[in-house]
Scaffold this motif. Structure first.
Motif, PDB file in Angstrom:
ATOM      1  N   SER A  30       0.868  -1.165  -0.173  1.00 42.23           N
ATOM      2  CA  SER A  30      -0.024   0.025  -0.073  1.00 42.23           C
ATOM      3  C   SER A  30       0.833   1.198  -0.108  1.00 42.23           C
ATOM      4  O   SER A  30       1.672   1.578   0.911  1.00 42.23           O
ATOM      5  CB  SER A  30      -0.852  -0.077   1.056  1.00 42.23           C
ATOM      6  N   LEU A  31       0.927   2.090  -1.190  1.00 41.63           N
ATOM      7  CA  LEU A  31       1.559   3.267  -1.308  1.00 41.63           C
ATOM      8  C   LEU A  31       0.865   4.434  -1.005  1.00 41.63           C
ATOM      9  O   LEU A  31      -0.207   4.715  -1.358  1.00 41.63           O
ATOM     10  CB  LEU A  31       2.099   3.417  -2.410  1.00 41.63           C
ATOM     11  N   ARG A  32       1.192   5.350   0.147  1.00 37.58           N
ATOM     12  CA  ARG A  32       0.301   6.490   0.219  1.00 37.58           C
ATOM     13  C   ARG A  32       1.138   7.841   0.121  1.00 37.58           C
ATOM     14  O   ARG A  32       2.335   7.986   0.998  1.00 37.58           O
ATOM     15  CB  ARG A  32      -0.056   6.570   1.566  1.00 37.58           C
ATOM     16  N   ASP A  33       1.061   8.692  -0.827  1.00 38.37           N
ATOM     17  CA  ASP A  33       1.653   9.795  -1.148  1.00 38.37           C
ATOM     18  C   ASP A  33       3.171   9.734  -1.011  1.00 38.37           C
ATOM     19  O   ASP A  33       3.959  10.547  -0.495  1.00 38.37           O
ATOM     20  CB  ASP A  33       1.173  10.885  -0.018  1.00 38.37           C
ATOM     21  N   VAL A  34       3.738   8.787  -1.991  1.00 39.59           N
ATOM     22  CA  VAL A  34       5.028   8.451  -1.980  1.00 39.59           C
ATOM     23  C   VAL A  34       5.994   9.472  -2.948  1.00 39.59           C
ATOM     24  O   VAL A  34       5.292   9.775  -3.896  1.00 39.59           O
ATOM     25  CB  VAL A  34       5.176   6.968  -2.660  1.00 39.59           C
ATOM     26  N   SER A  35       6.931   9.823  -2.442  1.00 40.54           N
ATOM     27  CA  SER A  35       7.754  10.711  -3.309  1.00 40.54           C
ATOM     28  C   SER A  35       9.203  10.504  -3.130  1.00 40.54           C
ATOM     29  O   SER A  35       9.710   9.637  -2.153  1.00 40.54           O
ATOM     30  CB  SER A  35       7.456  12.339  -2.950  1.00 40.54           C
ATOM     31  N   VAL A  36       9.852  10.759  -4.276  1.00 42.84           N
ATOM     32  CA  VAL A  36      11.292  10.191  -4.341  1.00 42.84           C
ATOM     33  C   VAL A  36      12.103  11.606  -4.832  1.00 42.84           C
ATOM     34  O   VAL A  36      11.846  11.971  -5.741  1.00 42.84           O
ATOM     35  CB  VAL A  36      11.579   9.159  -5.225  1.00 42.84           C
ATOM     36  N   ILE A  44       9.830  11.729  -8.256  1.00 39.10           N
ATOM     37  CA  ILE A  44       8.410  10.981  -8.180  1.00 39.10           C
ATOM     38  C   ILE A  44       7.564  12.012  -6.970  1.00 39.10           C
ATOM     39  O   ILE A  44       8.376  12.371  -6.205  1.00 39.10           O
ATOM     40  CB  ILE A  44       8.388   9.725  -7.647  1.00 39.10           C
ATOM     41  N   GLU A  45       6.193  12.178  -7.078  1.00 35.48           N
ATOM     42  CA  GLU A  45       5.593  12.730  -6.106  1.00 35.48           C
ATOM     43  C   GLU A  45       4.194  12.528  -6.116  1.00 35.48           C
ATOM     44  O   GLU A  45       3.663  12.182  -7.244  1.00 35.48           O
ATOM     45  CB  GLU A  45       5.712  14.241  -6.258  1.00 35.48           C
ATOM     46  N   GLY A  46       3.700  12.243  -4.910  1.00 38.03           N
ATOM     47  CA  GLY A  46       2.477  12.116  -4.903  1.00 38.03           C
ATOM     48  C   GLY A  46       1.799  10.623  -5.115  1.00 38.03           C
ATOM     49  O   GLY A  46       0.531  10.726  -5.737  1.00 38.03           O
ATOM     50  N   VAL A  47       2.342   9.661  -5.213  1.00 34.41           N
ATOM     51  CA  VAL A  47       2.044   8.402  -5.789  1.00 34.41           C
ATOM     52  C   VAL A  47       1.327   7.519  -4.519  1.00 34.41           C
ATOM     53  O   VAL A  47       1.916   7.350  -3.693  1.00 34.41           O
ATOM     54  CB  VAL A  47       3.065   7.437  -6.335  1.00 34.41           C
ATOM     55  N   SER A  48       0.202   7.311  -4.891  1.00 34.68           N
ATOM     56  CA  SER A  48      -0.740   6.600  -3.948  1.00 34.68           C
ATOM     57  C   SER A  48      -1.517   5.290  -4.736  1.00 34.68           C
ATOM     58  O   SER A  48      -2.047   5.580  -5.689  1.00 34.68           O
ATOM     59  CB  SER A  48      -1.869   7.459  -3.068  1.00 34.68           C
ATOM     60  N   MET A  49      -1.258   4.023  -4.220  1.00 35.50           N
ATOM     61  CA  MET A  49      -1.695   3.065  -4.898  1.00 35.50           C
ATOM     62  C   MET A  49      -1.781   1.908  -4.202  1.00 35.50           C
ATOM     63  O   MET A  49      -0.966   1.820  -3.338  1.00 35.50           O
ATOM     64  CB  MET A  49      -1.307   2.910  -6.209  1.00 35.50           C
ATOM     65  N   ASP A  50      -2.544   0.824  -4.381  1.00 36.07           N
ATOM     66  CA  ASP A  50      -2.291  -0.756  -3.875  1.00 36.07           C
ATOM     67  C   ASP A  50      -2.015  -1.409  -4.831  1.00 36.07           C
ATOM     68  O   ASP A  50      -2.365  -1.514  -5.812  1.00 36.07           O
ATOM     69  CB  ASP A  50      -3.869  -0.807  -2.975  1.00 36.07           C
ATOM     70  N   ARG A 245       5.888  11.905 -16.462  1.00 39.90           N
ATOM     71  CA  ARG A 245       6.644  13.277 -15.922  1.00 39.90           C
ATOM     72  C   ARG A 245       6.537  14.267 -17.111  1.00 39.90           C
ATOM     73  O   ARG A 245       7.061  13.970 -18.211  1.00 39.90           O
ATOM     74  CB  ARG A 245       8.156  13.019 -15.952  1.00 39.90           C
ATOM     75  N   GLU A 246       5.582  15.089 -16.965  1.00 38.45           N
ATOM     76  CA  GLU A 246       5.190  15.830 -18.014  1.00 38.45           C
ATOM     77  C   GLU A 246       6.311  16.926 -18.361  1.00 38.45           C
ATOM     78  O   GLU A 246       5.998  17.338 -19.443  1.00 38.45           O
ATOM     79  CB  GLU A 246       3.686  16.482 -17.592  1.00 38.45           C
ATOM     80  N   SER A 247       6.960  17.465 -17.454  1.00 39.76           N
ATOM     81  CA  SER A 247       8.143  18.294 -17.821  1.00 39.76           C
ATOM     82  C   SER A 247       9.259  17.708 -16.719  1.00 39.76           C
ATOM     83  O   SER A 247       9.278  17.395 -15.821  1.00 39.76           O
ATOM     84  CB  SER A 247       7.771  19.637 -17.746  1.00 39.76           C
ATOM     85  N   LEU A 248      10.423  18.219 -17.348  1.00 39.99           N
ATOM     86  CA  LEU A 248      11.746  17.913 -16.616  1.00 39.99           C
ATOM     87  C   LEU A 248      11.844  18.647 -15.296  1.00 39.99           C
ATOM     88  O   LEU A 248      12.217  18.443 -14.292  1.00 39.99           O
ATOM     89  CB  LEU A 248      12.977  18.204 -17.267  1.00 39.99           C
ATOM     90  N   GLU A 249      10.901  20.000 -15.281  1.00 35.57           N
ATOM     91  CA  GLU A 249      10.937  20.521 -13.803  1.00 35.57           C
ATOM     92  C   GLU A 249      10.200  20.172 -12.932  1.00 35.57           C
ATOM     93  O   GLU A 249      10.143  20.380 -11.778  1.00 35.57           O
ATOM     94  CB  GLU A 249      10.466  22.078 -14.289  1.00 35.57           C
ATOM     95  N   GLU A 250       9.234  19.145 -13.309  1.00 32.63           N
ATOM     96  CA  GLU A 250       8.315  18.712 -12.227  1.00 32.63           C
ATOM     97  C   GLU A 250       8.629  17.400 -12.161  1.00 32.63           C
ATOM     98  O   GLU A 250       8.904  16.382 -13.115  1.00 32.63           O
ATOM     99  CB  GLU A 250       6.684  18.609 -12.954  1.00 32.63           C
ATOM    100  N   PRO A 251       8.203  16.810 -10.980  1.00 33.84           N
ATOM    101  CA  PRO A 251       8.235  15.410 -10.758  1.00 33.84           C
ATOM    102  C   PRO A 251       7.114  14.588 -11.433  1.00 33.84           C
ATOM    103  O   PRO A 251       6.144  15.315 -11.854  1.00 33.84           O
ATOM    104  CB  PRO A 251       8.204  15.311  -9.086  1.00 33.84           C
ATOM    105  N   ALA A 252       7.369  13.195 -11.696  1.00 32.77           N
ATOM    106  CA  ALA A 252       6.558  12.147 -12.371  1.00 32.77           C
ATOM    107  C   ALA A 252       5.365  12.086 -11.295  1.00 32.77           C
ATOM    108  O   ALA A 252       5.347  12.328 -10.009  1.00 32.77           O
ATOM    109  CB  ALA A 252       7.194  11.011 -12.461  1.00 32.77           C
ATOM    110  N   HIS A 253       3.947  11.824 -11.914  1.00 34.26           N
ATOM    111  CA  HIS A 253       2.949  11.426 -10.900  1.00 34.26           C
ATOM    112  C   HIS A 253       2.451  10.178 -11.629  1.00 34.26           C
ATOM    113  O   HIS A 253       2.669   9.948 -12.665  1.00 34.26           O
ATOM    114  CB  HIS A 253       1.818  12.738 -11.193  1.00 34.26           C
ATOM    115  N   LEU A 254       1.729   9.650 -10.777  1.00 34.89           N
ATOM    116  CA  LEU A 254       0.819   8.502 -11.039  1.00 34.89           C
ATOM    117  C   LEU A 254      -0.436   9.052 -11.868  1.00 34.89           C
ATOM    118  O   LEU A 254      -1.079   9.816 -11.146  1.00 34.89           O
ATOM    119  CB  LEU A 254       0.449   7.627  -9.848  1.00 34.89           C
ATOM    120  N   ILE A 255      -0.690   8.889 -13.029  1.00 32.44           N
ATOM    121  CA  ILE A 255      -1.697   9.343 -13.658  1.00 32.44           C
ATOM    122  C   ILE A 255      -2.879   8.594 -13.466  1.00 32.44           C
ATOM    123  O   ILE A 255      -3.969   9.083 -13.089  1.00 32.44           O
ATOM    124  CB  ILE A 255      -1.510   9.487 -15.407  1.00 32.44           C
TER     125      ILE A 255
END
Lengths: 281, 288
Positions: A30-36, A44-50, A245-255
């Motif tokens: 269970s992942l909650r709001d995972v960032s790296v 990476i930012e804000g990945v939440s998933m089971d 990861r929509e741009s290099l300035e921003e972290p990747a997200h879980l879509i």
């Protein structure tokens, strides 16, 4: 243990799914709001998933979208890279596996990994398979022998090598080496096996064999696989998570994350659809 | 488009460069062959069973070099006993554990500097530190410690270099199976790097075997009646024997001195070739 970890997570202000406490020890994350972040670079930012047990979960997305980085959070291999910070909460069967909550060495005996390129040790086939069990302190010859046969059978390699267990692993073909690496990971009896593009360095026939192996394994272990190959994801996975990861300035997200069939036929997000239909990436 | 004259000039330049570079390479080969060939030519005559098994007689003008060979074997063995464990373990630490920071850079700088210190300075240091300060006295032990200091940077560098050759994939595979870092190093990284570490270290020890300056003040003697029987006895050594014959023995016997040189060069080459052969054998077994 479960309630302690959950209470600890709550104390940190993280949302804890209610059903989490009922999960048996069988390999569900269970992942909650995972960032790296690598140094100052937030990848990476804000990945939440089971990640459900005994199923194949595929992580897809364009190159550099953090799929492999997210995968390495699940067995703490990011720790080995240095200068990596992981935030958020990750639990395995309800137990916190981040920070000091667990010794990565213990975690990795429960969460195995198969890498992109086959990486057998420069030893015999037998010694490769028993490397993990020996690390766990298993020494009995009969027990090791049984583990080798069982693991090699599960990885669909036994029939090919049963007469040549003393052969050097480098004498095997690339596809055989990768199945040996799967057997080596299985020999520690893990709950989960992480696979980082396990077939990308292999020819089509070997790829097919690896995919068949994965399909036969999911009754026993949870599989999380990173793949570039969308057909592969569609063929072998039960659930698919799309990262971007929509741009290099921003972290990747879980879509988007969901049933593979739905993801590939009727995704909720327009970006998922563009990626799957090959408009980018 | 090149004009014909430009093309001709380019061809001439190319030919000249190739010949110049090639002739320099040939010169190097020529020097090496000449040195070895001349030593063999001058020394081969003295080589016989008696020369290898007899003691030096008449201040070295006659007889053999048995105690000299034994002394060198002792002192190189002692050097290996100190330099290999310390050097290999330090190399493993620097390569696998050391944090990337100021302290590590300082240690690396110190090692580079150690490699640059002239051997006579090591000799002086050995005299001050081991012979006098530590009170070991002039002995095999003191000389071996001195040579070990000189050999350490070679062993450390060879170890680091060999460890760098081991693919990161293998380390990850081991860690991902729940191995601790030390277990990973012990069971995967070191065995795979062993051929490189050993051949690199042997080159360092070969140099130590041929050094005169570090043993000059620390234990080597001109003449000794008996074979050294303990680490605390003094010793005769091949390079020092050549040095004293030529500088201190009037009417020294060139045949025997060249013979001594041949034994030194031959012995060192023998060990190096054995190591290289072993390494080639290992390579064939383990190819990345």
């Amino acid at each position: 243990m479960v309630t302690l970890a959950a209470a600890d997570a709550r104390a940190h202000g993280a949302p804890v799914a209610a059903e989490q406490e009922d999960l048996p020890a069988e390999g569900s994350f269970s992942l909650r709001d995972v960032s790296v972040a690598y140094g100052r670079d937030r990848v990476i930012e804000g990945v939440s998933m089971d990640i459900p047990p005994h199923a194949v979960t595929a992580l897809i997305g364009p190159s550099g979208c953090g799929k492999s980085t997210l995968l390495r959070c699940l067995n703490r291999m990011n720790d080995e890279l240095g200068n990596v910070r992981v935030g958020g909460h990750i639990t395995l069967d309800g137990q916190d596996i981040t920070g000091k909550a667990i010794d990565p060495v213990d975690l990795r005996m429960r969460v195995g990994q198969v890498f992109q390129r086959p990486n057998p040790f420069p030893m015999t086939i037998f010694d490769n398979v028993v490397y993990g069990p020996r690390t766990q302190g298993i020494r009995g010859r009969d027990e090791l022998q049984a583990l080798v046969e069982e693991s090699l059978r599960s990885a669909a390699l036994w029939e090919e090598v049963k007469k040549s267990l003393k052969k050097h692993a480098f004498e095997l073909s690339g596809g055989q080496q990768q199945r040996l690496c799967i057997a080596r990971a299985l020999a520690t009896k893990p709950e989960v096996i992480l696979m980082d593009e396990p077939a990308s360095a292999l020819d089509p026939i070997s790829t097919q064999q690896i995919e068949d192996t994965i399909a036969s394994l999911k009754d026993d272990v949870t599989i999380v696989i990173v793949t570039h190959n969308m057909q592969q994801a569609a063929r072998i996975s039960d659930r698919t998570a799309f990262m971007l990861r929509e741009s290099l300035e921003e972290p990747a997200h879980l879509i988007e994350v969901g049933e593979t069939r739905k993801m590939f036929t009727n995704p909720d997000d327009a970006r998922t659809e563009s990626y799957i239909t090959g408009r980018f990436g | 488009m090149m004009t014909p004259s430009r093309r001709r000039k380019a061809r001439i330049a190319e030919t000249t460069a190739r010949m110049l570079l090639g002739s320099m390479a040939l010169i190097v080969v020529g020097i090496a062959l000449f040195v070895v060939g001349y030593i063999v030519y001058r020394g081969a005559g003295a080589l016989d069973w008696q020369f290898l098994t007899d003691v030096p007689r008449n201040r070295g003008r006659e007889g053999g070099i048995f105690p000299v060979v034994i002394g060198t074997v002792w002192v190189v063995g002692g050097t290996a006993a100190f330099a290999l464990p310390v050097g290999i373990l330090a190399g493993v630490y620097l390569s696998e554990y050391a944090p990337k920071g100021f302290a590590t850079r300082a240690v690396r700088l110190a090692i580079t500097n150690m490699a640059g210190v002239p051997s006579i300075v090591y000799g002086l240091f050995g005299l001050a530190a081991f012979v006098l300060l530590a009170g070991i006295g002039r002995s095999i032990l003191a000389a071996a410690l001195t040579l070990a200091c000189m050999t350490l940077p070679v062993v450390i560098t060879a170890t680091e270099e060999a460890l760098r050759q081991i693919p990161q994939d293998l380390r990850q595979a081991s860690l991902a199976l729940g191995a601790t870092k030390f277990r990973m190093i012990r069971t995967v990284v070191l065995p795979a790097a062993a051929p490189g570490i050993i051949t690199g270290s042997i080159l360092g020890l070969a140099r130590a075997a041929g050094e005169t300056a570090p043993i000059l003040f620390t234990g080597a003697v001109f003449q000794m009646r008996r074979i050294p029987d303990s680490p605390l006895s003094q010793f005769m050594a091949l390079p020092y024997h050549i040095y004293t014959q030529v500088t201190s023995v009037p009417e020294w016997n060139p045949d025997l001195v060249w013979g001594t040189a041949l034994v030194l060069v031959g012995g060192v080459s023998l060990v190096s070739v054995a190591a290289a052969t072993w390494r080639a054998f290992q390579r064939r077994k383990i190819a990345w």
